[in-house]
Scaffold this active site. Structure first.
Site, PDB file in Angstrom:
ATOM      1  N   CYS A  20      15.174  33.011 -53.506  1.00 29.79           N
ATOM      2  CA  CYS A  20      15.788  34.122 -52.804  1.00 29.79           C
ATOM      3  C   CYS A  20      15.435  34.120 -51.329  1.00 29.79           C
ATOM      4  O   CYS A  20      14.550  33.399 -50.888  1.00 29.79           O
ATOM      5  CB  CYS A  20      15.336  35.452 -53.406  1.00 29.79           C
ATOM      6  SG  CYS A  20      15.732  35.585 -55.145  1.00 29.79           S
ATOM      7  N   GLY A  46      20.157  31.892 -51.325  1.00 27.23           N
ATOM      8  CA  GLY A  46      20.713  32.622 -52.454  1.00 27.23           C
ATOM      9  C   GLY A  46      22.147  33.011 -52.179  1.00 27.23           C
ATOM     10  O   GLY A  46      22.419  33.633 -51.161  1.00 27.23           O
ATOM     11  N   TYR A 266      13.801  20.234 -49.084  1.00 30.17           N
ATOM     12  CA  TYR A 266      15.172  20.616 -49.404  1.00 30.17           C
ATOM     13  C   TYR A 266      15.520  22.063 -49.052  1.00 30.17           C
ATOM     14  O   TYR A 266      16.576  22.325 -48.500  1.00 30.17           O
ATOM     15  CB  TYR A 266      15.424  20.433 -50.907  1.00 30.17           C
ATOM     16  CG  TYR A 266      16.729  21.019 -51.378  1.00 30.17           C
ATOM     17  CD1 TYR A 266      17.926  20.328 -51.208  1.00 30.17           C
ATOM     18  CD2 TYR A 266      16.783  22.284 -51.987  1.00 30.17           C
ATOM     19  CE1 TYR A 266      19.131  20.869 -51.625  1.00 30.17           C
ATOM     20  CE2 TYR A 266      17.984  22.832 -52.403  1.00 30.17           C
ATOM     21  CZ  TYR A 266      19.159  22.116 -52.226  1.00 30.17           C
ATOM     22  OH  TYR A 266      20.345  22.661 -52.631  1.00 30.17           O
TER      23      TYR A 266
HETATM   24  P1  AMP Z   1      20.800  16.186 -59.531  1.00 27.14           P
HETATM   25  O1  AMP Z   1      22.249  15.953 -59.361  1.00 27.14           O
HETATM   26  O2  AMP Z   1      20.517  17.036 -60.722  1.00 27.14           O
HETATM   27  O3  AMP Z   1      19.970  14.941 -59.536  1.00 27.14           O
HETATM   28  O4  AMP Z   1      20.304  17.057 -58.288  1.00 27.14           O
HETATM   29  C1  AMP Z   1      20.015  16.453 -57.067  1.00 27.14           C
HETATM   30  C2  AMP Z   1      20.791  17.097 -55.974  1.00 27.14           C
HETATM   31  O5  AMP Z   1      20.655  18.506 -56.021  1.00 27.14           O
HETATM   32  C3  AMP Z   1      20.285  16.639 -54.615  1.00 27.14           C
HETATM   33  O6  AMP Z   1      21.401  16.254 -53.856  1.00 27.14           O
HETATM   34  C4  AMP Z   1      19.589  17.845 -54.010  1.00 27.14           C
HETATM   35  O7  AMP Z   1      19.953  18.008 -52.662  1.00 27.14           O
HETATM   36  C5  AMP Z   1      20.070  19.016 -54.835  1.00 27.14           C
HETATM   37  N1  AMP Z   1      18.963  19.883 -55.259  1.00 27.14           N
HETATM   38  C6  AMP Z   1      17.698  19.550 -55.506  1.00 27.14           C
HETATM   39  N2  AMP Z   1      16.974  20.618 -55.905  1.00 27.14           N
HETATM   40  C7  AMP Z   1      17.810  21.665 -55.890  1.00 27.14           C
HETATM   41  C8  AMP Z   1      17.674  23.050 -56.178  1.00 27.14           C
HETATM   42  N3  AMP Z   1      16.520  23.548 -56.568  1.00 27.14           N
HETATM   43  N4  AMP Z   1      18.751  23.841 -56.049  1.00 27.14           N
HETATM   44  C9  AMP Z   1      19.939  23.322 -55.682  1.00 27.14           C
HETATM   45  N5  AMP Z   1      20.133  22.031 -55.394  1.00 27.14           N
HETATM   46  C10 AMP Z   1      19.094  21.200 -55.503  1.00 27.14           C
END
Ligand code: AMP
Length: 493
Positions: A20, A46, A266
């Site tokens: 958040c 958020g 990130y």
């Molecule tokens: P995935 O497709 O599950 O491997 O997620 C990796 C992608 O999600 C990367 O491009 C990150 O930039 C993004 N990411 C990583 N952690 C988060 C998070 N907590 N919330 C939203 N996006 C995320």
């Protein structure tokens, strides 16, 4: 691999996963408009819902909450005109599981014997379910399914006389990560958990007696309202802001900082300065470290936008390989993670990115992203880049492998769904279809943050998602439904 607790607490499947953004202002003209602007700058923290509570004369509070984006909720002049007063607190919610309901939208508000109190919380509590069970036994009636509501009930049952002491009493009973802002008739209060896992900064708008204090999750929210950055709220610190100025209390004594390292990788906005370190420069340095650690012969470095951009810039300049925007992102699609089902999540990735063919065709491509969680994004992107004619695809990740779930406020899925929890790097490369895959090392990440490497005795950051080193107990997640605190107000006088 040691089995780990589920990210779902045992008594409530709903709403305990929240990232958040919070914002608060004391004593400013247009407090609600400033708060809406601040929340707009914190939109990345958020996107599910937002709310603002203002304090007008004589303890009269006004509130507006809605589901959706800040601009849509607070873009209405009538709504803004109804949010009267010179003090305000606001919240952006990012809940990724469970119901999307207005009753969960913060700031939470309750009337106590001392008057009204609004609370906005960023972070995740790790004993909220245990506390909730005990509070319900005592007769507390919960209105929402957010963990943050335990603050409200703990304050209500505290036997201390004044609101600050009651809040401290409540904070001493919760475990987990919190940066929170509370507003009542007498003050705006900011607090960070003893380890300072989530960020919270203090700023000032205008000078002298007419000046206003601002609290916000990140400095980008100070910038948008023209507030000057004063300092970070320290781990375990409470600041109480009222017409007499600012008072600081450290109710937990000396504490060890464990700021969330994933904010740098990130989550925080790249133009924010977190704990004295600019996020953008840090991400570039991580990219440079990554290039030093895992160089590969290539023709072009391509970021996975937006999250991989600064790291890819650092990688490209260190490696001496041209940087190109070989993937274009459509900005009108929400973050992949917001989509609730796997099916839609797959669809989301395609909706979000497309290949910029001339930058890729016939080339050996280094793709840079900030993290691999489930592997869905990487797999789709690698496939897309190959379809656009890349000769080789080398994936480089600007964080160590995400092997553990976060329980402190960053949305990560169950451990079983984390690609790196179940596969080694070679297997992961095969799964995502890359010619090679490399992650920055833990020490490399710490070097990029200006340290010699990771000091296991005192890392200075929470890196549990990469190490499994959970510094705060995971009480709710250890599957002990019968563990209920017997006397909640034991600390109280
Ligand atoms: P995935 O497709 O599950 O491997 O997620 C990796 C992608 O999600 C990367 O491009 C990150 O930039 C993004 N990411 C990583 N952690 C988060 C998070 N907590 N919330 C939203 N996006 C995320």
């Amino acid at each position: 691999m040691q089995p780990l607790p589920s990210t779902q607490p045992w008594d409530d499947e709903d709403g305990f996963h929240e990232e958040c953004g919070v914002f608060g202002v004391w004593n400013a003209t247009d407090a609600a408009a400033l708060t809406a602007l601040g929340l707009h700058a914190l939109q990345h923290r958020g996107q599910e819902a937002s709310g603002i509570v203002t304090l007008a004369e004589k303890g009269a509070f006004h509130a507006h909450r809605g589901l959706g984006l800040v601009g849509d909720i607070f873009g209405d002049a009538k709504v803004m005109a109804s949010l009267k007063g010179r003090c305000a607190v606001g919240h952006n919610r990012y809940a990724t599981t469970g119901e999307t309901a207005l009753r969960n939208v913060q700031p939470l508000f309750a009337d106590f014997e001392f008057g009204g109190l609004a609370v906005a919380h960023n972070g995740n509590l790790t004993n909220a379910a245990v506390l909730k069970r005990a509070l319900v036994r005592r007769g507390c009636l919960f209105q929402s399914t957010t963990d943050s509501e335990v603050f409200v009930h703990l304050i209500a049952i505290s036997l201390y006389a004044n609101v600050v002491d009651r809040l401290i009493d409540a904070l001493k009973q919760v475990q987990g990560a919190y940066s929170l802002i509370a507003l009542h008739d007498g003050a705006l209060i900011g607090a960070r958990d003893p380890m300072g896992v989530r960020p919270l900064v203090l700023g000032r708008l205008g000078a002298g007696e007419g000046g206003a204090y601002v609290l916000a999750s990140e400095t980008c929210a100070l910038d948008i309202v023209g507030a000057e950055f004063i300092r970070d709220i320290e781990p375990g610190e409470l600041v109480i802001i009222n017409n007499d100025g600012l008072r600081s209390i450290k109710p937990f004594g000396r504490t060890q900082s464990r700021f969330c390292i994933f904010e740098y990788i990130y989550f925080a906005r790249p133009d924010s300065v977190v704990e004295g370190t600019p996020v953008y420069a840090t991400r570039k340095r991580i990219g440079s470290e990554l290039a030093r650690e895992s160089h590969v012969e290539a023709d072009v470095v391509v970021p996975v936008p937006d999250s991989g951009v600064p790291a890819a810039m650092g990688y490209a300049s260190e490696a001496g390989i041209p940087f190109e925007l070989g993937i274009i992102r459509n900005h009108y699609v929400g973050r992949t993670f917001i989509e609730p089902t796997d099916q839609i999540r797959h669809l989301g990735v395609k909706l979000k990115h497309s290949a910029n063919r001339p930058m890729i065709e016939g080339k050996r491509v280094v793709l840079v992203d900030d993290s691999i969680v489930r592997g869905t994004t990487s797999k789709k992107i690698v496939e897309m880049v190959r379809q656009a004619g890349a000769k080789e695809v080398h994936m480089r990740i600007s964080s160590p492998p995400t092997t553990h779930s976060c329980f402190y406020g960053i949305d990560t899925p169950e451990r079983e769904k984390l690609l790196a929890a179940n596969h080694d790097v070679e297997e992961m490369a095969r799964i995502i279809g890359a010619d090679s895959l490399a992650f920055i090392s833990l020490d490399g990440m710490y070097r990029a943050l200006g340290r010699p490497g990771r000091d296991a005795a005192n890392p200075g950051y929470c890196d549990a998602c990469f190490t499994g080193d959970y510094a705060i107990p995971l009480t709710d997640f250890e599957g002990q439904p019968e563990r209920v605190p017997t006397l909640l107000v034991a600390n109280s006088k």
